[in-house]
Design a protein around this motif. Structure first.
Motif, PDB file in Angstrom:
ATOM      1  N   VAL A  43       0.864  -1.584   0.145  1.00  0.00           N
ATOM      2  CA  VAL A  43       0.263   0.193  -0.387  1.00  0.00           C
ATOM      3  C   VAL A  43       0.817   1.384   0.066  1.00  0.00           C
ATOM      4  O   VAL A  43       1.742   1.070   0.657  1.00  0.00           O
ATOM      5  N   LEU A  44       0.652   1.988  -0.938  1.00  0.00           N
ATOM      6  CA  LEU A  44       1.990   3.455  -1.422  1.00  0.00           C
ATOM      7  C   LEU A  44       1.068   4.549  -1.130  1.00  0.00           C
ATOM      8  O   LEU A  44       1.314   5.676  -0.526  1.00  0.00           O
ATOM      9  N   LEU A  45      -0.035   4.802  -1.087  1.00  0.00           N
ATOM     10  CA  LEU A  45      -1.361   6.063  -1.053  1.00  0.00           C
ATOM     11  C   LEU A  45      -2.215   5.999  -0.609  1.00  0.00           C
ATOM     12  O   LEU A  45      -3.383   4.749  -0.756  1.00  0.00           O
ATOM     13  N   HIS A  46      -2.763   6.821   0.570  1.00  0.00           N
ATOM     14  CA  HIS A  46      -4.155   6.591   1.261  1.00  0.00           C
ATOM     15  C   HIS A  46      -4.895   7.708   0.794  1.00  0.00           C
ATOM     16  O   HIS A  46      -4.671   8.606   1.165  1.00  0.00           O
ATOM     17  N   ALA A  47      -6.016   7.784  -0.306  1.00  0.00           N
ATOM     18  CA  ALA A  47      -5.811   9.084  -0.606  1.00  0.00           C
ATOM     19  C   ALA A  47      -8.071   8.761  -1.301  1.00  0.00           C
ATOM     20  O   ALA A  47      -8.405   7.800  -0.610  1.00  0.00           O
ATOM     21  N   ASP A  48      -8.821   9.971  -0.666  1.00  0.00           N
ATOM     22  CA  ASP A  48      -9.934   9.460  -2.513  1.00  0.00           C
ATOM     23  C   ASP A  48     -10.011   9.300  -3.326  1.00  0.00           C
ATOM     24  O   ASP A  48      -8.201   9.660  -4.075  1.00  0.00           O
ATOM     25  N   GLU A  49     -10.656   8.246  -3.793  1.00  0.00           N
ATOM     26  CA  GLU A  49     -10.783   8.028  -5.334  1.00  0.00           C
ATOM     27  C   GLU A  49     -10.144   9.515  -6.198  1.00  0.00           C
ATOM     28  O   GLU A  49     -11.833  10.021  -6.236  1.00  0.00           O
ATOM     29  N   GLY A  50      -9.790   9.418  -7.188  1.00  0.00           N
ATOM     30  CA  GLY A  50      -9.945  10.635  -7.558  1.00  0.00           C
ATOM     31  C   GLY A  50      -8.528  12.021  -7.311  1.00  0.00           C
ATOM     32  O   GLY A  50      -9.293  12.931  -8.357  1.00  0.00           O
ATOM     33  N   GLN A  51      -8.374  11.606  -5.698  1.00  0.00           N
ATOM     34  CA  GLN A  51      -8.330  13.127  -5.992  1.00  0.00           C
ATOM     35  C   GLN A  51      -6.904  13.543  -5.996  1.00  0.00           C
ATOM     36  O   GLN A  51      -6.233  14.409  -6.273  1.00  0.00           O
ATOM     37  N   VAL A  52      -6.247  12.388  -6.371  1.00  0.00           N
ATOM     38  CA  VAL A  52      -4.511  12.361  -6.473  1.00  0.00           C
ATOM     39  C   VAL A  52      -3.940  12.270  -8.156  1.00  0.00           C
ATOM     40  O   VAL A  52      -4.104  10.774  -8.455  1.00  0.00           O
ATOM     41  N   HIS A  53      -3.743  13.498  -8.889  1.00  0.00           N
ATOM     42  CA  HIS A  53      -3.360  13.344 -10.076  1.00  0.00           C
ATOM     43  C   HIS A  53      -1.671  13.573 -10.380  1.00  0.00           C
ATOM     44  O   HIS A  53      -1.246  14.323  -9.756  1.00  0.00           O
ATOM     45  N   GLY A  54      -1.305  13.028 -11.655  1.00  0.00           N
ATOM     46  CA  GLY A  54      -0.113  14.076 -12.035  1.00  0.00           C
ATOM     47  C   GLY A  54       0.887  13.368 -11.133  1.00  0.00           C
ATOM     48  O   GLY A  54       2.097  14.723 -11.589  1.00  0.00           O
ATOM     49  N   ILE A  55       1.553  11.930 -10.160  1.00  0.00           N
ATOM     50  CA  ILE A  55       2.252  12.126  -9.565  1.00  0.00           C
ATOM     51  C   ILE A  55       2.667  10.578  -9.744  1.00  0.00           C
ATOM     52  O   ILE A  55       2.083   9.799 -10.325  1.00  0.00           O
ATOM     53  N   LEU A  56       3.801  10.321  -9.717  1.00  0.00           N
ATOM     54  CA  LEU A  56       4.609   8.886  -9.625  1.00  0.00           C
ATOM     55  C   LEU A  56       4.927   8.673  -8.365  1.00  0.00           C
ATOM     56  O   LEU A  56       5.405   9.143  -7.669  1.00  0.00           O
ATOM     57  N   ILE A  57       4.365   7.371  -8.162  1.00  0.00           N
ATOM     58  CA  ILE A  57       5.181   6.883  -6.987  1.00  0.00           C
ATOM     59  C   ILE A  57       6.127   5.543  -6.910  1.00  0.00           C
ATOM     60  O   ILE A  57       5.998   5.343  -7.875  1.00  0.00           O
ATOM     61  N   ARG A  58       7.220   6.159  -6.403  1.00  0.00           N
ATOM     62  CA  ARG A  58       8.525   4.838  -6.461  1.00  0.00           C
ATOM     63  C   ARG A  58       8.054   4.341  -5.798  1.00  0.00           C
ATOM     64  O   ARG A  58       8.663   4.445  -3.906  1.00  0.00           O
ATOM     65  N   CYS A  59       7.762   3.040  -5.470  1.00  0.00           N
ATOM     66  CA  CYS A  59       7.558   1.814  -4.408  1.00  0.00           C
ATOM     67  C   CYS A  59       9.426   1.749  -4.224  1.00  0.00           C
ATOM     68  O   CYS A  59       9.972   1.002  -4.366  1.00  0.00           O
ATOM     69  N   THR A  60       8.587   1.463  -3.103  1.00  0.00           N
ATOM     70  CA  THR A  60      10.672   1.717  -1.975  1.00  0.00           C
ATOM     71  C   THR A  60      10.873   0.093  -1.299  1.00  0.00           C
ATOM     72  O   THR A  60      12.283  -0.457  -1.589  1.00  0.00           O
ATOM     73  N   LYS A  61       9.935  -0.965  -1.874  1.00  0.00           N
ATOM     74  CA  LYS A  61       9.790  -2.150  -1.259  1.00  0.00           C
ATOM     75  C   LYS A  61      10.673  -3.318  -3.230  1.00  0.00           C
ATOM     76  O   LYS A  61      11.252  -4.178  -2.922  1.00  0.00           O
ATOM     77  N   CYS A  62       9.794  -2.464  -3.781  1.00  0.00           N
ATOM     78  CA  CYS A  62      10.384  -3.618  -5.691  1.00  0.00           C
ATOM     79  C   CYS A  62      11.110  -2.362  -6.133  1.00  0.00           C
ATOM     80  O   CYS A  62      11.540  -3.148  -7.001  1.00  0.00           O
ATOM     81  N   GLY A  63      10.777  -1.189  -5.915  1.00  0.00           N
ATOM     82  CA  GLY A  63      11.776   0.064  -6.817  1.00  0.00           C
ATOM     83  C   GLY A  63      10.829   0.216  -8.592  1.00  0.00           C
ATOM     84  O   GLY A  63      11.052   0.843  -9.360  1.00  0.00           O
ATOM     85  N   SER A  64       9.586  -0.728  -7.763  1.00  0.00           N
ATOM     86  CA  SER A  64       8.483  -0.175  -9.399  1.00  0.00           C
ATOM     87  C   SER A  64       8.221   1.626  -8.945  1.00  0.00           C
ATOM     88  O   SER A  64       7.854   1.774  -8.196  1.00  0.00           O
ATOM     89  N   TYR A  65       7.972   2.517 -10.461  1.00  0.00           N
ATOM     90  CA  TYR A  65       7.441   3.581 -10.309  1.00  0.00           C
ATOM     91  C   TYR A  65       5.805   3.184 -10.348  1.00  0.00           C
ATOM     92  O   TYR A  65       5.053   3.040 -11.749  1.00  0.00           O
ATOM     93  N   ASN A  66       4.779   3.537 -10.014  1.00  0.00           N
ATOM     94  CA  ASN A  66       3.686   3.698  -9.959  1.00  0.00           C
ATOM     95  C   ASN A  66       2.347   5.216 -10.751  1.00  0.00           C
ATOM     96  O   ASN A  66       3.253   6.080  -9.801  1.00  0.00           O
ATOM     97  N   SER A  67       1.585   5.078 -11.618  1.00  0.00           N
ATOM     98  CA  SER A  67       1.571   6.728 -12.114  1.00  0.00           C
ATOM     99  C   SER A  67      -0.194   6.831 -11.134  1.00  0.00           C
ATOM    100  O   SER A  67      -0.863   5.454 -11.349  1.00  0.00           O
ATOM    101  N   THR A  68      -0.313   7.661 -10.859  1.00  0.00           N
ATOM    102  CA  THR A  68      -1.904   8.179 -10.131  1.00  0.00           C
ATOM    103  C   THR A  68      -2.847   7.878 -11.517  1.00  0.00           C
ATOM    104  O   THR A  68      -3.649   8.501 -10.665  1.00  0.00           O
ATOM    105  N   ASP A  69      -2.666   8.033 -12.626  1.00  0.00           N
ATOM    106  CA  ASP A  69      -3.413   8.498 -13.587  1.00  0.00           C
ATOM    107  C   ASP A  69      -3.635   6.690 -14.243  1.00  0.00           C
ATOM    108  O   ASP A  69      -2.226   6.903 -14.704  1.00  0.00           O
ATOM    109  N   ALA A  70      -4.682   6.498 -14.770  1.00  0.00           N
ATOM    110  CA  ALA A  70      -4.726   5.016 -14.935  1.00  0.00           C
ATOM    111  C   ALA A  70      -4.579   5.281 -17.133  1.00  0.00           C
ATOM    112  O   ALA A  70      -4.856   6.277 -17.131  1.00  0.00           O
TER     113      ALA A  70
END
Ligand SMILES: [Zn+2]
Length: 70
Positions: A43-70
């Protein structure tokens, strides 16, 4: 009450913009949705659905980059 868990979309490389690292989980809102790493399901982010846009989250566990935009 259990938060819904939604996997984020994996992206291959960071684009220009803000890149955050998680976990520890980012808290954008209370009692809403858990967004999970698209690869390892941490679990990387706790937010309201559709609240967060335009950021990338780098998973510190596996190193993957995750986009908040589908
Ligand atoms: Zn991960």
């Amino acid at each position: 009450m259990t938060a819904r868990k939604i996997p984020l979309t994996l992206v291959t490389a960071p684009e220009i913009g803000v890149v955050l690292g998680a976990p520890p989980m980012l808290m954008a809102s209370e009692n809403s949705v858990d967004y999970a790493c698209g690869r390892c399901a941490a679990v990387l982010l706790h937010a309201d659905e559709g609240q967060v846009h335009g950021i990338l989250i780098r998973c510190t566990k596996c190193g993957s980059y995750n986009s908040t935009d589908a």
